[in-house]
Design a protein around this motif. Sequence first.
Motif, PDB file in Angstrom:
ATOM      1  N   LEU A 121      80.361  17.225   9.484  1.00 23.39           N
ATOM      2  CA  LEU A 121      79.002  17.684   9.897  1.00 23.39           C
ATOM      3  C   LEU A 121      79.016  18.951  10.256  1.00 23.39           C
ATOM      4  N   PHE A 173      71.044  26.620   8.675  1.00 24.48           N
ATOM      5  CA  PHE A 173      71.905  26.993   9.715  1.00 24.48           C
ATOM      6  C   PHE A 173      72.941  27.992   9.321  1.00 24.48           C
ATOM      7  N   ASP A 202      81.129  23.749  17.916  1.00 24.72           N
ATOM      8  CA  ASP A 202      79.948  23.267  18.441  1.00 24.72           C
ATOM      9  C   ASP A 202      78.625  23.133  17.583  1.00 24.72           C
ATOM     10  N   LYS A 203      78.678  23.451  16.439  1.00 21.35           N
ATOM     11  CA  LYS A 203      77.599  23.738  15.712  1.00 21.35           C
ATOM     12  C   LYS A 203      77.545  22.763  14.522  1.00 21.35           C
ATOM     13  N   TYR A 204      76.352  22.177  14.125  1.00 22.35           N
ATOM     14  CA  TYR A 204      76.246  21.328  13.049  1.00 22.35           C
ATOM     15  C   TYR A 204      75.565  22.068  11.858  1.00 22.35           C
ATOM     16  N   THR A 205      76.244  21.915  10.822  1.00 15.54           N
ATOM     17  CA  THR A 205      75.896  22.509   9.540  1.00 15.54           C
ATOM     18  C   THR A 205      74.956  21.474   8.817  1.00 15.54           C
TER      19      THR A 205
END
Lengths: 232, 586
Positions: B428, B195, B356-359
């Motif tokens: 995260l 991502f 709202d995004k997980y790496t």
Amino acid sequence: MAALLGSAPVIVPSALSKTLSGSIPWIAGTSPAPRGFGGQRFFTAAERRCVDALVARLIPADELGPGAREAGVVDFIDDQLAGPFGRGERWYMMGPFADGLETQGYQSEQPPAGLYRAALAELDAHCRAHFQDRLFADLSEAEQDAILGRIEGEDLEFAGVSASAFFALLQETTIEGFFCDPVHGGNRDMIGWRLVGFPGARYDYRDYLNHNGAAISIEPVGLSGRAAWNVD
Amino acid sequence: MTRKLPPVDVVLVGFGWTGAILAQELTQDGLQVLAIERGAWRDTPSHFPTTVAQDELRWYWRKEMFQSTARETLTFRNSRGETALPMRRWGSFLPGEGVGGGGVHWNGQTWRFLPSDFVAASHNAGRYGPLGPEMTVQDYGVTYDELEPHYDRFEKLCGIGGRAGNLNGEIRAGGNPFEGPRSAEYPNPPMHMTFAQHRFEAATGELGLKPFPGPSANMSQPYVNPLGCQLAPCTYCGFCEKYGCGNYSKASAQTTILPVLMRKPNFSVKTHNEVLQVKLDSTGRRATGVIHVDQNGEEYEQPADLVILCAYQLSNTRLMMLSGIGEIYDPATGDGLVGKNYCYQVMSGADVFFDDKYTNEFVGAGALGMCVDDYNGDNFDHSGLGFIGGGYIACWTTHSRPIERQRTPEGTPTWGSAWKKAVAENFLKSTNVGAHGASMAHAGNHLDLDPTYTDVYGRPLMRMTFDFTANDRAMSVFLTERVREIAERMGGREIRLNPREGPYDSMPYQTTHNTGGTIMGTNPSNSVVNRYLQSWDVPNLFVMGAGVFPQNAGYNPTGTVAALAYWSADAIRARYLRNPGPLVQA
């Protein structure tokens, strides 16, 4: 040619001067085990109580869940200071010693265990003198936080030992104890890993490469597995 | 009480990447080759298998992977007016020890330098006018075109994954269009991006930059190298840099050369033996061998016709000094060359925080990343900028090991509940964009011997005098602004800039890319070794490693270190062995 180092504290098979030729040397079962948690003690009861109070302020138990105290960080630090780390066995500890600049790093004449001992005595002496004979562990959380803030801000000096060197070491070892593999005695019940969502000592994430920004929910696992795997 | 041993043809001091390459090459000519390594024998199944490798406390924080500072360290100061003090434990860089050297614990980011990097002095002076007098930048004496076949060889040995951007002069979409022409495509495809790399690729594309996959020595697929060694696909476990790979997925001496080399009857390696000195004959123009000591403290003299220094840059430079080969550089007079042009790497970056995004950066690998090279070397016009050089900018997802990695937004306290909350919320959901800046040589940055502190044998420690230069700082300000532009476009909630400010600090980890000290060049008045890495003073002595870089480029050094080792090995085999003597007439 090869000869044992008779006076060495630890003899491991690889710690021998030798000549290798003709094949890859291979002895089954020689992968070196981690030192692991020996449950050794360095602190006196009073020191332990003080460190317990300190780590509980650095990483407190709060609405997010348990903190350093609950994760066994004091046991971890105690064991580490009783071992080679505490003695600075892999550090260059030859003199002469000087204060040094910030860019020159740790310059205490004391290895970590000695620095802890000297600083804890100074910390409790300061508390006795300024808080009606109470020790650090006896103070309110607000009072404890104020003292830690002053040490961090270099507004509180100790005699004969650097308060800021102690704070840096305390912070470093607390974080180590909170996030290390449980095999070392800290991160009990993987409290630290669960707090942040670190899955631990796994070694294959190929199934998750296309996560594309979505959460991945997997249970953490340590070098020696996890509690649910073990049969009592 | 030094015991004299039977002679060998070649003795290699140190047995990491360059030692293994030289041994593999020179044993093909039937020479008897002996490597002397001060650390232990190490191999994948016996020393860092998957059940042992993923131990953050042990290998990195307790430094079990690295050279023990208890026996030897170096002293450090920012400038000559200060008193250097010992680095009592490693911080800013992590020299390896043991078979495989630092190549056991590297990330595997495997670059070629730009053609202009090898002619940094003449190229930049020609385009922008004379460099400042304090800038001791100079040309390498070897060109990119000469090294190209040797880069190619190392990439095939390692199974580097990537995408060519310049194939025999033809610019190819999706690769690095700024790279020098390569004779072949990478032997493996790029790593599988995640991502964070997708966001970096989109952001840099919007800015008109040219993103491409970072060249990786972590295997993107199963690979058998030209020696027949098999490497396994990387599992993205996030334990590369500072750790050994338990999975045969990272190129190292262990995974690419030793299975073949160790079976050769004309090769042997002595472990736990430390070379104390290169021994010279009475003329001082010929090395007769080395003196080394085992763990019992017993000393040996190992005669050899050819001596090759293959240890880390810091150790090679110090061994030259302790052996009295050449004159130690003195910044007060400008005399001497050994220890001159010590350079490093100028790192800066920005953390990017998502809501709202997980790496999920635990899904990572040492060389998993997207990069842009638009601001490296002389890939952009420096007119009026006040500096030369540059660096690549990348979004690497190498790991999320929690003792090392607690990214928090600007203004977060360093302990307490607010810190805990910030770490938990962002662990995260964050990534980093980093600039990997060049380090240009300066008359005041150098290595010499410390007057006070000694190692376990009583020999002087090496002393490092180093700070970032005006050129470094101006370059880093420029690069960090470019980082900001990219990071701000990656769709996060906020970013936190980590500029390179203040004096160089020897403690926070930056990178193990120490260079210079035994620099290469065009003649004996400007360099320690010639273009074939042969000592000008002692022609049967060669010096490998990044110590020969006259200044450091904006890339990780291993690809160039290895290409130079192959280039030197070729010259030894094709010319020196037939007619031992200087390969370049002074």
